[in-house]
Each structure stands twice: as C-alpha cells, then as structure tokens.
Design an enzyme around this catalytic site. Structure first.
Site, PDB file in Angstrom:
ATOM      1  N   ARG A  54       0.864  -1.183   0.000  1.00 23.14           N
ATOM      2  CA  ARG A  54       0.000   0.000   0.000  1.00 23.14           C
ATOM      3  C   ARG A  54       0.897   1.228   0.000  1.00 23.14           C
ATOM      4  O   ARG A  54       1.905   1.286   0.725  1.00 23.14           O
ATOM      5  CB  ARG A  54      -0.901   0.033   1.242  1.00 23.14           C
ATOM      6  CG  ARG A  54      -2.081  -0.944   1.202  1.00 23.14           C
ATOM      7  CD  ARG A  54      -3.167  -0.535   0.189  1.00 23.14           C
ATOM      8  NE  ARG A  54      -4.318  -1.433   0.194  1.00 23.14           N
ATOM      9  CZ  ARG A  54      -4.471  -2.490  -0.596  1.00 23.14           C
ATOM     10  NH1 ARG A  54      -3.536  -2.802  -1.479  1.00 23.14           N
ATOM     11  NH2 ARG A  54      -5.566  -3.221  -0.538  1.00 23.14           N
ATOM     12  N   GLU A  85      -2.916   7.649  -4.347  1.00 25.30           N
ATOM     13  CA  GLU A  85      -3.378   7.188  -5.646  1.00 25.30           C
ATOM     14  C   GLU A  85      -4.859   7.513  -5.846  1.00 25.30           C
ATOM     15  O   GLU A  85      -5.613   7.507  -4.876  1.00 25.30           O
ATOM     16  CB  GLU A  85      -3.101   5.682  -5.818  1.00 25.30           C
ATOM     17  CG  GLU A  85      -3.782   4.771  -4.831  1.00 25.30           C
ATOM     18  CD  GLU A  85      -3.317   3.318  -4.982  1.00 25.30           C
ATOM     19  OE1 GLU A  85      -2.111   3.034  -4.869  1.00 25.30           O
ATOM     20  OE2 GLU A  85      -4.189   2.479  -5.219  1.00 25.30           O
ATOM     21  N   HIS A  87      -1.520   0.091  -9.702  1.00 27.34           N
ATOM     22  CA  HIS A  87      -2.163  -0.813  -8.739  1.00 27.34           C
ATOM     23  C   HIS A  87      -2.828  -2.004  -9.443  1.00 27.34           C
ATOM     24  O   HIS A  87      -4.056  -2.168  -9.400  1.00 27.34           O
ATOM     25  CB  HIS A  87      -3.187  -0.046  -7.877  1.00 27.34           C
ATOM     26  CG  HIS A  87      -3.473  -0.733  -6.566  1.00 27.34           C
ATOM     27  ND1 HIS A  87      -3.750  -0.065  -5.406  1.00 27.34           N
ATOM     28  CD2 HIS A  87      -3.512  -2.056  -6.240  1.00 27.34           C
ATOM     29  CE1 HIS A  87      -3.956  -0.933  -4.423  1.00 27.34           C
ATOM     30  NE2 HIS A  87      -3.819  -2.164  -4.915  1.00 27.34           N
TER      31      HIS A  87
HETATM   32  P1  NAP Z   1      -0.547 -11.392   4.838  1.00 29.14           P
HETATM   33  O1  NAP Z   1      -0.419 -12.828   4.450  1.00 29.14           O
HETATM   34  O2  NAP Z   1      -1.461 -11.024   5.962  1.00 29.14           O
HETATM   35  O3  NAP Z   1       0.944 -10.870   5.144  1.00 29.14           O
HETATM   36  C1  NAP Z   1       1.245  -9.651   5.719  1.00 29.14           C
HETATM   37  C2  NAP Z   1       2.418  -9.868   6.660  1.00 29.14           C
HETATM   38  O4  NAP Z   1       2.855  -8.597   7.136  1.00 29.14           O
HETATM   39  C3  NAP Z   1       2.059 -10.710   7.889  1.00 29.14           C
HETATM   40  O5  NAP Z   1       2.638 -11.990   7.779  1.00 29.14           O
HETATM   41  C4  NAP Z   1       2.588  -9.922   9.087  1.00 29.14           C
HETATM   42  O6  NAP Z   1       3.442 -10.757   9.873  1.00 29.14           O
HETATM   43  C5  NAP Z   1       3.394  -8.790   8.431  1.00 29.14           C
HETATM   44  N1  NAP Z   1       3.269  -7.548   9.190  1.00 29.14           N
HETATM   45  C6  NAP Z   1       2.168  -6.995   9.743  1.00 29.14           C
HETATM   46  N2  NAP Z   1       2.482  -5.860  10.358  1.00 29.14           N
HETATM   47  C7  NAP Z   1       3.816  -5.692  10.209  1.00 29.14           C
HETATM   48  C8  NAP Z   1       4.736  -4.701  10.635  1.00 29.14           C
HETATM   49  N3  NAP Z   1       4.337  -3.682  11.417  1.00 29.14           N
HETATM   50  N4  NAP Z   1       6.020  -4.824  10.266  1.00 29.14           N
HETATM   51  C9  NAP Z   1       6.444  -5.870   9.518  1.00 29.14           C
HETATM   52  N5  NAP Z   1       5.604  -6.853   9.091  1.00 29.14           N
HETATM   53  C10 NAP Z   1       4.311  -6.747   9.445  1.00 29.14           C
HETATM   54  O7  NAP Z   1      -1.004 -10.517   3.607  1.00 29.14           O
HETATM   55  P2  NAP Z   1      -0.698 -10.759   2.046  1.00 29.14           P
HETATM   56  O8  NAP Z   1      -1.767 -11.587   1.453  1.00 29.14           O
HETATM   57  O9  NAP Z   1       0.718 -11.188   1.882  1.00 29.14           O
HETATM   58  O10 NAP Z   1      -0.901  -9.255   1.498  1.00 29.14           O
HETATM   59  C11 NAP Z   1      -0.036  -8.234   1.942  1.00 29.14           C
HETATM   60  C12 NAP Z   1      -0.539  -6.876   1.496  1.00 29.14           C
HETATM   61  O11 NAP Z   1      -0.374  -6.734   0.090  1.00 29.14           O
HETATM   62  C13 NAP Z   1      -2.028  -6.618   1.726  1.00 29.14           C
HETATM   63  O12 NAP Z   1      -2.287  -6.148   3.041  1.00 29.14           O
HETATM   64  C14 NAP Z   1      -2.379  -5.598   0.666  1.00 29.14           C
HETATM   65  O13 NAP Z   1      -2.357  -4.301   1.223  1.00 29.14           O
HETATM   66  C15 NAP Z   1      -1.282  -5.750  -0.370  1.00 29.14           C
HETATM   67  N6  NAP Z   1      -1.782  -6.191  -1.699  1.00 29.14           N
HETATM   68  C16 NAP Z   1      -1.588  -5.392  -2.798  1.00 29.14           C
HETATM   69  C17 NAP Z   1      -2.022  -5.826  -4.041  1.00 29.14           C
HETATM   70  C18 NAP Z   1      -1.809  -4.991  -5.278  1.00 29.14           C
HETATM   71  O14 NAP Z   1      -2.633  -5.044  -6.186  1.00 29.14           O
HETATM   72  N7  NAP Z   1      -0.725  -4.243  -5.365  1.00 29.14           N
HETATM   73  C19 NAP Z   1      -2.650  -7.070  -4.185  1.00 29.14           C
HETATM   74  C20 NAP Z   1      -2.812  -7.848  -3.057  1.00 29.14           C
HETATM   75  C21 NAP Z   1      -2.373  -7.408  -1.811  1.00 29.14           C
HETATM   76  P3  NAP Z   1       3.497 -10.521  11.467  1.00 29.14           P
HETATM   77  O15 NAP Z   1       2.071 -10.637  11.931  1.00 29.14           O
HETATM   78  O16 NAP Z   1       4.402 -11.593  11.994  1.00 29.14           O
HETATM   79  O17 NAP Z   1       4.050  -9.149  11.646  1.00 29.14           O
END
Ligand code: NAP
Length: 321
Positions: A240, A269, A287
């Site tokens: 994000r 954005e 995005h």
């Molecule tokens: P996810 O599986 O929930 O992974 C996010 C990871 O971030 C978690 O494992 C968490 O681990 C870690 N985290 C949370 N807070 C943190 C912090 N303060 N510092 C460091 N690490 C932290 O989510 P995902 O499916 O991989 O998706 C991740 C993100 O990608 C989404 O939230 C979304 O905003 C973005 N996204 C963007 C697109 C796009 O079109 N560009 C598409 C899909 C997703 P811990 O709990 O151990 O900290």
C-alpha cells in the site's frame, strides 16, 4: 434469513457472483462517486466493496440495519473501519490467496524492471534514438545484477513468501522482517533470516514491501530508513502506498541515495508525486497486482462464499472482523 437478501456491488465484478437466491444490485464499470454508492447500498444485507471504497460509520448508516457483511474485493482492508463494523455486528471479509501469485509476479516484474532501467530502455528503443546514435557504448544502460545478492522482504506473509520463493531463481540470500517469527521463511527452501528492519535495509540489494497498511506501518519506510539503504539498492512497493513516505523516496532517488524504485501503489493514488513520474529511476504500474482474469474471478468466488456464509449465519471463511 427468510426474505430474499439484497446484495449491492460497488463496481462491476469479473465472473459472476454466484448467489442464486439473492437480489443483486450490480455496480458500474467505472468508479462511481460516493453519493451514488451511498444510495446504491441503502437497505442491503451485504455489500461488495473495493479497496477504493471508504467503509466508515457514514457508509454503514447509509446501508442501514439489515447489513450483515462487508465483503471486500481485496486482501488489504485498510479502507474499512473495523471497529465501526464490529460495533454494528457487521462482519468483514477479504480475498486472501487469490491475489498472492499475481502480486508476487508483479513484485518481480518491478524489481527486474527497476534494476535494468526498463522504462528508459524501452523508450529509447522505440523512439528512433537508437538508430540515430548507432551501436551502444559498453556502459550505456548498465543496471544492477541481482544474482547471489540479498533480498529483504518487509512483511513475511503470503505475498512476501511467494516473492521470496521466486528469488531462488537468482540464488538470492533472503532476509525478512515481521512482528513474529515465520517458520515457512526460516525453513527450506527459503532458509531466510529474520532481522530488525533497519539492519535488513542496510544489508539488502533489493527490498520488497508486503506488509499491510496499519497505523504502525504508515511511513514505515521514511527518510531516515531510506538513508540506511545502499545507494545501489532497489525498493519495490506492491503493498500500500502510504507504507512509504513518497516525498522522502522522491528525494532519495533525486540525490542518488537510492538506485531505483518499482511502485504499484502510491500514497495518494490515483495521484502520483510529480517527482516520481518525472524520474527515470522509477518504474510504475497503476495498482494492478491482482490484474489477471483468473485471479480476479477467484476473488469473485471468494466474495460469494463469504456472503453466502454470513447470510446463513455461518462464519465467513475469510472473515477479518
Ligand atoms: P498477509 O499474508 O497477511 O501478510 C502480511 C504480513 O505482514 C504478515 O505476515 C505480518 O506478519 C506482516 N506484518 C504486519 N504488520 C507488520 C509490521 N508492522 N512490520 C512488519 N511486518 C508486518 O497478507 P498478504 O496476502 O501477503 O498481502 C499483503 C498486502 O499486500 C495486503 O495487506 C495488501 O495491502 C497488499 N496487496 C496489494 C495488491 C496490489 O494489487 N498491489 C494485491 C494484493 C495485496 P506478522 O504478523 O508476523 O508481523
């Protein structure tokens, strides 16, 4: 629920929302304005929202007391006020997994494109400048070689893992930061090492951001942290926009503090900081992490499963609040 439930969708969805017993109010192809959305959702039992829809008390009031679930068509849900939903007993769901591979592919597209100056090279090749200039000199378009180098994953979740897996093709050493230890990162084949963020930034040749946007991660990558990075390093953000201080990033690129950046998401954005659009050191996409028909149709299917569960008073499989 005995009455035929009403489901409003704020944007046209790919594939069909398979909820045969419901009345569906479809959404438009283009983003509607907020007032239209608030009228469209009135009296509904479920709403399918996009990450660009702000779901706050005003939105929930407009939907009314029948609302059971806000099914976000995205994995990130920073657009939703979870406590306002909880206070009204409205469930919230997202679409994890479906977006994982597509977003990890995009992260690598941006890492490589930034490392090898793809936008400038593409412009040069198609503009006729190559023909005018003739054969290139040996140091024209020199980029960064990533083989055997160090990749830092910020946010060791699903997309971070899929991005790290792809780096094995380049024989990279993998570091990760997260609030907790992630065994799927520690064990083979990644054999990654968990490091404090500042230490990882100082060591990495490429940094890929995959944490959610939360109050804690807003401007996680700020001016001081950018200053820790190697001047040869590449920063990629497909998570994000507000996780990175865009102004500080633009300065770091302009002064050569940072080699290049690959961005799919932006702080404000669809507006983009003018210094970033002007920079040859930035490759950007609008995005489009999940932008492949297969992934988007999976997202629609997940949204339908979550709504069907909530309306049947079962636990939605991807409930986040
Ligand atoms: P996810 O599986 O929930 O992974 C996010 C990871 O971030 C978690 O494992 C968490 O681990 C870690 N985290 C949370 N807070 C943190 C912090 N303060 N510092 C460091 N690490 C932290 O989510 P995902 O499916 O991989 O998706 C991740 C993100 O990608 C989404 O939230 C979304 O905003 C973005 N996204 C963007 C697109 C796009 O079109 N560009 C598409 C899909 C997703 P811990 O709990 O151990 O900290």
């Amino acid at each position: 629920m005995t009455l035929r439930p009403i489901i409003a969708v704020t944007r046209a969805l790919p594939g069909s929302l398979n909820l045969p017993n419901a009345e569906i109010r479809p959404g438009p192809q283009d983003k509607p304005d907020r007032d239209w959305v608030l009228r469209h959702i009135a009296g509904t039992h479920a709403v399918v929202t996009m990450f660009s829809d702000k779901v706050d008390s005003h939105f929930l009031d407009a939907a009314g007391p029948n609302l059971r679930i806000v099914a976000n068509f995205a994995v990130g849900y920073d657009n939703i006020d979870l406590s306002a939903c909880r206070a009204r007993g409205v469930a919230v769901s997202n679409t994890p997994h479906a977006v994982t591979e597509g977003t990890a592919d995009l992260a690598w597209l941006l890492i490589l494109a930034a490392a090898r100056h793809l936008p400038a090279a593409d412009r040069f090749a198609r503009s006729g400048q190559w023909a005018q200039r003739g054969t290139l000199a040996m140091n024209d378009f020199l980029g960064q070689d990533l083989t055997g180098k160090t990749l830092l994953i910020v946010g060791a979740g699903r997309i971070g893992h899929a991005t790290a897996l792809r780096s094995l093709g380049w024989g990279m050493r993998i570091l990760y930061t997260a609030r907790s230890k992630h065994w799927d990162f520690e064990l083979a084949p990644l054999a990654a090492t968990r490091v404090p963020l500042d230490e990882g930034l100082a060591q990495a040749d490429a940094v890929s951001i995959h944490c959610p946007l939360t109050p804690e991660t807003k401007h996680l990558i700020n001016r001081d942290r950018l200053a820790l990075m190697k001047p040869t390093a590449i920063l990629v953000n497909t998570a994000r926009g507000p996780v990175v201080d865009e102004h500080a990033l633009a300065d770091a690129l302009a002064t050569g503090r940072l080699y290049a950046a690959g961005l799919d998401v932006f702080e404000h954005e669809p507006q983009i900081h003018p210094a970033l659009t002007a920079s040859d050191r930035v490759v950007m996409t609008p995005h489009i992490g999940s932008a492949a028909a297969r992934y988007r149709e999976m997202m629609t299917a997940m949204v339908a499963d979550n709504i069907a569960a909530a309306l049947a008073e079962r636990e939605p499989p991807n409930r986040v609040a």
